[in-house]
Design a protein around this motif. Structure first.
Motif, short mmCIF file in Angstrom:
data_model
loop_
_atom_site.label_atom_id
_atom_site.label_comp_id
_atom_site.label_asym_id
_atom_site.label_seq_id
_atom_site.Cartn_x
_atom_site.Cartn_y
_atom_site.Cartn_z
N GLY A 27 0.85 -1.43 0.50
CA GLY A 27 0.18 0.38 0.23
C GLY A 27 0.86 1.18 -0.12
N ALA A 28 1.57 1.04 1.14
CA ALA A 28 2.61 2.03 0.48
C ALA A 28 3.47 2.47 -0.40
N MET A 29 3.80 1.80 -1.08
CA MET A 29 4.53 1.54 -2.63
C MET A 29 3.46 2.36 -4.24
N MET A 30 2.50 1.95 -3.80
CA MET A 30 0.88 2.54 -4.89
C MET A 30 0.83 3.25 -4.26
N ALA A 31 0.98 4.08 -3.08
CA ALA A 31 0.17 5.20 -2.13
C ALA A 31 0.57 6.87 -3.40
N ASP A 32 1.62 6.02 -3.64
CA ASP A 32 2.74 7.42 -5.29
C ASP A 32 1.62 7.31 -5.77
N CYS A 33 1.24 6.69 -6.56
CA CYS A 33 0.22 7.16 -7.56
C CYS A 33 -1.32 8.78 -7.16
N PRO A 34 -0.25 8.82 -8.03
CA PRO A 34 -1.12 10.62 -8.11
C PRO A 34 -2.46 11.14 -7.93
N LYS A 35 -3.21 10.54 -8.36
CA LYS A 35 -4.11 9.95 -8.97
C LYS A 35 -5.79 9.36 -7.71
N ASN A 36 -4.81 8.25 -7.21
CA ASN A 36 -5.46 7.24 -5.78
C ASN A 36 -4.82 7.55 -4.72
N GLY A 37 -3.63 8.43 -4.25
CA GLY A 37 -2.31 7.84 -3.33
C GLY A 37 -3.51 8.25 -1.84
N PRO A 38 -3.90 8.89 -1.79
CA PRO A 38 -4.44 8.88 -0.31
C PRO A 38 -5.93 8.28 0.03
N ALA A 39 -6.57 7.39 -1.55
CA ALA A 39 -7.54 6.44 -0.96
C ALA A 39 -6.66 5.25 -0.62
N ILE A 40 -5.72 5.32 -1.73
CA ILE A 40 -4.46 3.97 -1.35
C ILE A 40 -4.46 3.46 0.38
N LYS A 41 -3.95 4.79 0.39
CA LYS A 41 -3.19 4.61 1.78
C LYS A 41 -4.10 4.46 3.09
N THR A 42 -5.35 4.89 2.79
CA THR A 42 -6.14 4.67 3.55
C THR A 42 -7.12 3.10 3.76
N ARG A 100 -5.84 -3.40 -4.80
CA ARG A 100 -5.55 -3.44 -6.55
C ARG A 100 -6.80 -2.81 -7.32
N LEU A 101 -8.03 -3.02 -6.94
CA LEU A 101 -9.03 -2.57 -7.16
C LEU A 101 -9.15 -1.48 -6.38
N VAL A 102 -8.69 -0.30 -5.91
CA VAL A 102 -9.01 0.61 -4.80
C VAL A 102 -7.98 1.69 -5.89
N ALA A 103 -6.67 1.13 -6.19
CA ALA A 103 -5.76 1.67 -6.95
C ALA A 103 -5.83 2.07 -7.61
N VAL A 104 -6.76 1.06 -8.99
CA VAL A 104 -7.82 1.42 -9.89
C VAL A 104 -8.37 1.87 -10.12
N GLY A 105 -9.14 2.59 -9.40
CA GLY A 105 -10.48 3.01 -8.84
C GLY A 105 -12.16 1.86 -9.29
N GLY A 106 -11.65 0.97 -8.79
CA GLY A 106 -13.16 0.30 -9.14
C GLY A 106 -12.90 -0.53 -10.24
#
Length: 113
Positions: A27-42, A100-106
């Protein structure tokens, strides 16, 4: 049998701790995504917490059944460790898939990713 149950519990709890830590690291590595970073952290903290809670419940259920096995204690220990590793591995796979579903937006975005 108490020694075997203790060995099982330490081994399974260690595996649970490592896999929970891996969910948080992914999750910390994926949180670098500018689009969904905060959602991925949570989501990673929430998913890791749920994984840990369900994992502890499974570990406790398996250790409770350990004494019910009418077989050699070492064989029961190995079967219980194998079952715990299998269940925790499947749960880990599901947790990372959810992240991964959170990272891509659903789920509707998975096909587009």
């Amino acid at each position: 049998m108490l020694i075997h149950a203790s060995i099982y519990f330490i081994g399974a709890a260690s595996l649970l701790a490592v896999l929970t830590g891996m969910i948080l690291r992914i999750g910390a590595m994926m949180a670098d995504c500018p689009k969904n970073g905060p959602a991925i952290k949570t989501a990673s903290v929430t998913i890791a917490t749920g994984f840990a809670a369900i994992g502890v419940g499974g570990i406790i259920l398996i250790v409770a059944l350990l004494g019910a096995f009418q077989m050699e204690p070492m064989l029961a220990l190995l079967l219980a460790l194998g079952l715990a590793a299998l269940c925790l591995g499947l749960g880990f796979t599901h947790a990372v898939g959810t992240l991964r579903l959170v990272a891509v937006g659903g789920p509707d975005q998975i096909a587009k990713a």
